[in-house]
Enzyme design. Structure first.
Site, PDB file in Angstrom:
ATOM      1  N   GLU A   7      13.547  64.116  13.565  1.00  0.00           N
ATOM      2  CA  GLU A   7      13.054  63.476  13.945  1.00  0.00           C
ATOM      3  C   GLU A   7      11.696  63.602  14.353  1.00  0.00           C
ATOM      4  OE1 GLU A   7      15.413  59.382  14.273  1.00  0.00           O
ATOM      5  OE2 GLU A   7      14.803  60.115  16.853  1.00  0.00           O
ATOM      6  N   GLU A  12       8.665  63.943  12.281  1.00  0.00           N
ATOM      7  CA  GLU A  12       8.336  62.604  12.560  1.00  0.00           C
ATOM      8  C   GLU A  12       7.072  62.362  12.983  1.00  0.00           C
ATOM      9  OE1 GLU A  12      11.445  59.982  10.432  1.00  0.00           O
ATOM     10  OE2 GLU A  12       9.730  58.474  10.457  1.00  0.00           O
ATOM     11  N   CYS A  39      19.544  56.520  14.319  1.00  0.00           N
ATOM     12  CA  CYS A  39      20.783  57.130  13.865  1.00  0.00           C
ATOM     13  C   CYS A  39      21.809  56.023  13.980  1.00  0.00           C
ATOM     14  CB  CYS A  39      21.186  57.822  15.295  1.00  0.00           C
ATOM     15  SG  CYS A  39      19.926  58.758  16.081  1.00  0.00           S
ATOM     16  N   SER A  84      12.600  55.178  11.574  1.00  0.00           N
ATOM     17  CA  SER A  84      11.768  56.446  10.761  1.00  0.00           C
ATOM     18  C   SER A  84      12.763  56.776  10.089  1.00  0.00           C
ATOM     19  CB  SER A  84      12.967  57.673  12.490  1.00  0.00           C
ATOM     20  OG  SER A  84      12.811  58.676  12.064  1.00  0.00           O
ATOM     21  N   LYS A  90      29.756  52.832  11.006  1.00  0.00           N
ATOM     22  CA  LYS A  90      29.490  54.830  10.524  1.00  0.00           C
ATOM     23  C   LYS A  90      29.831  54.021   9.191  1.00  0.00           C
ATOM     24  CE  LYS A  90      26.983  56.552  13.211  1.00  0.00           C
ATOM     25  NZ  LYS A  90      25.633  57.232  12.422  1.00  0.00           N
ATOM     26  N   GLU A 138      26.987  52.578   7.024  1.00  0.00           N
ATOM     27  CA  GLU A 138      26.581  53.775   6.616  1.00  0.00           C
ATOM     28  C   GLU A 138      27.143  55.062   5.517  1.00  0.00           C
ATOM     29  OE1 GLU A 138      25.642  56.547   9.463  1.00  0.00           O
ATOM     30  OE2 GLU A 138      24.145  56.221   9.289  1.00  0.00           O
ATOM     31  N   GLU A 148      22.814  54.934  -1.415  1.00  0.00           N
ATOM     32  CA  GLU A 148      21.750  56.146  -1.359  1.00  0.00           C
ATOM     33  C   GLU A 148      22.552  57.339  -0.061  1.00  0.00           C
ATOM     34  OE1 GLU A 148      21.065  53.070   0.366  1.00  0.00           O
ATOM     35  OE2 GLU A 148      20.743  52.693   1.465  1.00  0.00           O
ATOM     36  N   CYS A 159      26.705  55.473  21.857  1.00  0.00           N
ATOM     37  CA  CYS A 159      27.642  55.764  20.965  1.00  0.00           C
ATOM     38  C   CYS A 159      28.410  55.649  21.894  1.00  0.00           C
ATOM     39  CB  CYS A 159      27.487  56.870  20.644  1.00  0.00           C
ATOM     40  SG  CYS A 159      26.035  57.206  19.486  1.00  0.00           S
TER      41      CYS A 159
END
Lengths: 596, 167
Positions: free
Chosen positions: A283, A286, A310, A330, A369, A372, A377, A526
């Site tokens: 990241e 990037e 994230c 990102s 999560k 996710e 994908e 988190c």
């Protein structure tokens, strides 16, 4: 106007600031008044009527959570009248609540159940209305189960979704006896704007909103000798797991957690902190690439500010609410998914294991999560990268099920290859942590010098303030980064989606000039995630944050790019940040979703 | 769909886009469309920057807002005790026979929806009904037949007229 108000609660004098409620005054002298709809994170609702107290001389009882104390007030919290009212209120609430406590996921951790036991609630005063109601269970979401039969309509979830997250996927619908907590047209949670953040779950006092658990599936995988079960644990798990196993908030239990995971039967016990460090490398590069393309090459296709990626709740929020702004995200996957993609490729090869026999489990402070990991994908390894996601709470449950005396466990260490981490990876668990970790690496990549903060501690991005800003001017960079000379890198850190919404409005209308924004869906980051132990409050979040920064300060390695496992990963496998393999395994794309 | 968007934006223009504008906008849509479709609520949420669940919550709270299609005219029969004692049940029986529907249903031709309601405040001249916004009191089975027939004739005339214009 007096600076304080004097009143008496249960014949004890209290002196408190004006505007304080009876509940706050009572708590200040350690008198407990039972509550259900009240939550320190949320506005007062006053609808459960459980906190009713008696004012001497007045006929009607007062709700303690919603009544400010006045001078000379005399309050009784334990009179016969109050005790009777409380019991009746509980019995009324339970007459509409499916009390199948022994098969309830919240059994033993339910606020309603605790109060029913405390006040010796009996059967029979009111008719059980549950059989007359056409209650349904929505278990179609991979993250959250909503069971209306357990709902006492305290509306904590509604206030959470509105005040903390500004999403309002849940609202109050219908009225009177039919009143219920509903999504739009009572659609399944999986089909509406729900971000799966799980804040409603951590605020629900009953079993009406719980995480979907994958405990049995994980046991089954571990029981199968043909399977190699790999587990990764997120940064925020180790500083909160203890709370669910009898410790006070703010204890770091990394060593015991690793020992427990091994005892449970995981074949490889590895660390998401490792892939948090990796996320920073990808990241961070990037960000630098985007800065180069915007500042030096003036490429209008490239978007700044770049935001972190994230937090899966944050991603789904943006996909629903601001699909036009997706190019700002990102493309780096979250640490969980980077780990998953590498576990079944790099790690499998290193330990000589066929990836098809591997089961990848993660322990996360998060319910989003779970969603996710199930995104279509997220199969970069050729298999589903992360098979099962457990919350901190589920892990605690498994440790108890296994009969492990957690507190007496000796400290153990993560396995090698993907088990080492830096302090930068650790602080991912706190709001501002990703920003701090990224700045530690980015500044050093650009200038060759350490970030100019005392002891690498970038204090302005820490703390529980909703929106934090920090600026860092780059001077005398390395020749390659000459275009950044004198550039002031403007950053912003937000936690809670209500704050994210405000900041993204500014991004959309161009009224801010940030370069980099860190956004975490949950309050505190988190560490305050929807999968963390309950109860939660600002005090608890504060204690967890302190533990995280303590953990960071105690680490020998504090910067992601110095993590030896990460360095080796690039040498042996990935070759370079943002390289071909990185793009294949560690980066992703996003989809626009329906706003309504 | 496009018509809906224009309707909602006209109503938002008239009533504003603050949270308190929600109710008059929903009433405006219902006056126009006879019910609040999911598409309509989505448009309202978009115009007022609310979530659809919040719009749905408000729409389902009020008895006079409906989220399912209903007949062109809504007959609300007062079910309160005074009207019952004035002969509400006989009136209900007559309406159900006449319209061939039960309470909560809509006639096959889509002209009427029959509902019960709480007190209409006409206790001194019950039994009372409300057809759309029009109250009718001191009703008997005979009178209700006449009233229903009037609505049916008016509807027939209207469709005849529109047929004439079309041809």
């Amino acid at each position: 106007m007096p600076h304080t108000v004097n009143c008496q609660i249960d014949h004890l004098s209290v002196n408190i600031q004006p505007g304080a409620t009876i509940l706050e005054a009572a708590r200040s002298i350690h008198i407990q008044i039972p509550t259900l709809c009240y939550h320190s994170d949320l506005c007062v609702a006053g609808n459960c009527r459980l906190c009713m107290v008696e004012q001497v001389g007045a006929d009607r009882l007062l709700p303690a959570c919603a009544t400010p104390v006045t001078e000379g007030m005399e309050i009784l919290t334990n009179s016969q009248k109050v005790r009777h009212a409380r019991k009746v209120m509980l019995e009324l609430l339970m007459s509409e609540h499916r009390s199948d406590c022994t098969h309830c996921y919240k059994n033993g951790r339910c606020e309603l159940q605790n109060l029913a036991s405390e006040y010796l609630v009996q059967d029979g005063r009111f008719i059980d209305l549950v059989p007359f109601k056409n209650y349904t269970i929505d278990d179609l979401s991979p993250s959250i189960i909503k069971d209306d039969a357990k709902c006492i309509r305290c509306q904590r979830c509604v206030r959470t979704c509105a005040e903390i997250q500004a999403v309002s996927a849940l609202a109050v619908a219908h009225k009177g006896a039919e009143m219920k907590i509903s999504t739009f047209f009572d659609l399944p949670m999986a089909e509406v704007v729900c971000t799966n953040c799980g804040q409603c779950v951590t605020h629900c006092p009953t079993g009406a909103l719980v995480e979907k658990n994958y405990i049995d599936a994980v046991w089954q995988a571990m029981d199968d000798d043909a399977r190699h079960v790999v587990v990764q644990t997120a940064p925020a798990v180790r500083i909160a797991l203890g709370e669910a196993l009898g410790l006070e908030p703010g204890q770091i239990v990394t060593g015991k957690m690793v020992a427990a995971l091994r005892r449970l039967g995981f074949d490889s016990v590895l660390d998401t902190d490792f892939s948090a460090d990796l996320t920073i490398i990808e990241e961070g590069h990037e960000l630098l690439q985007r800065l180069r393309e915007v500042i030096r090459d003036k490429n209008p296709q490239v978007k700044l500010p770049m935001t972190t990626s994230c937090s899966p709740g944050w991603i789904k929020f943006l996909e629903h609410l601001y699909p036009d702004l997706l190019p700002h995200l990102s493309t780096a996957k979250s640490p969980q998914q980077m780990f998953g993609a590498l576990a079944k490729t790099y790690y499998a090869r290193r330990i000589g294991m066929d990836a098809k026999n591997m089961v990848s489990v993660s322990v996360m402070p998060c319910t989003a999560k779970k969603f996710e990991a199930a995104r279509p994908e997220m199969c970069a390894s050729g298999f589903r990268d992360v098979d099962y996601v457990l919350t901190t709470r589920e892990l605690a449950m498994m440790i108890r099920q296994a009969g492990i005396d957690f507190l007496s466990l000796p400290d153990d260490e993560f396995d090698s290859i993907m088990g080492q981490s830096s302090g930068a990876g650790v602080i991912f668990g706190a709001t501002g942590g990703v920003m701090e970790a990224a700045l530690r690496t980015v500044y050093e990549v650009v200038t060759g010098r350490e970030v100019p903060f005392d002891g690498l501690n970038i204090v302005p991005v820490r703390g529980l303030e909703q929106v934090k800003e920090a600026a860092l001017t780059i001077s005398s960079p390395l020749p390659e980064w000459g275009f950044l000379d004198g550039v002031t890198l403007k950053t912003c850190v937000v936690h809670g989606l209500a704050g994210a919404r405000e900041v993204m409005k500014k991004v959309a209308d161009g009224s801010c000039d940030y370069h980099f924004i860190e956004i975490m869906a949950c309050p505190g980051g988190c560490l305050g995630g929807g999968g963390q132990p309950m109860p939660v409050s600002d005090h608890v979040r504060e204690m967890r944050a302190r533990a995280i920064y303590r953990d960071d300060a105690g680490k020998a390695i504090r910067k992601s790019h110095e993590n030896p496992d990460v360095v080796k990963l690039y040498e042996d496998f990935l070759k370079e940040p943002l390289g071909h393999l990185s793009h294949q395994l560690l980066h992703t794309h996003y989809v626009a979703r329906k706003r309504y | 769909m496009n018509g809906l968007r224009e309707l909602v934006s006209a109503l938002a223009q008239k009533h504003g886009t603050r949270r308190e504008s929600l109710l008059p906008i929903l009433q405006g849509i219902q006056a126009h469309e006879h019910y609040l479709s999911d598409d309509a609520m989505v448009e309202v949420a978009r115009a007022l920057d609310l979530s659809t669940a919040q719009v749905y919550g408000t729409a389902t709270f009020y008895s006079f807002l409906v989220t399912r299609p209903q007949g062109r005219h809504v007959i609300r029969l007062c079910r309160t005790i005074t009207c019952v004692m004035h002969g509400k049940n006989q009136l209900l029986k007559e309406l159900e026979t006449l319209l061939k529907v039960r309470v909560g249903e809509t006639t096959a031709d889509g002209l009427f929806t029959l509902l019960e309601t709480n007190c209409l405040g006409q206790c001194h001249q019950g039994p009372a009904i409300l057809i759309d916004d029009e109250p009718y009191t001191r009703l008997t089975p005979e009178r209700i037949r006449v009233i229903v027939a009037e609505y049916q004739q008016k509807a027939a005339l209207e469709s005849e007229n529109s047929g004439l214009i079309n041809s």
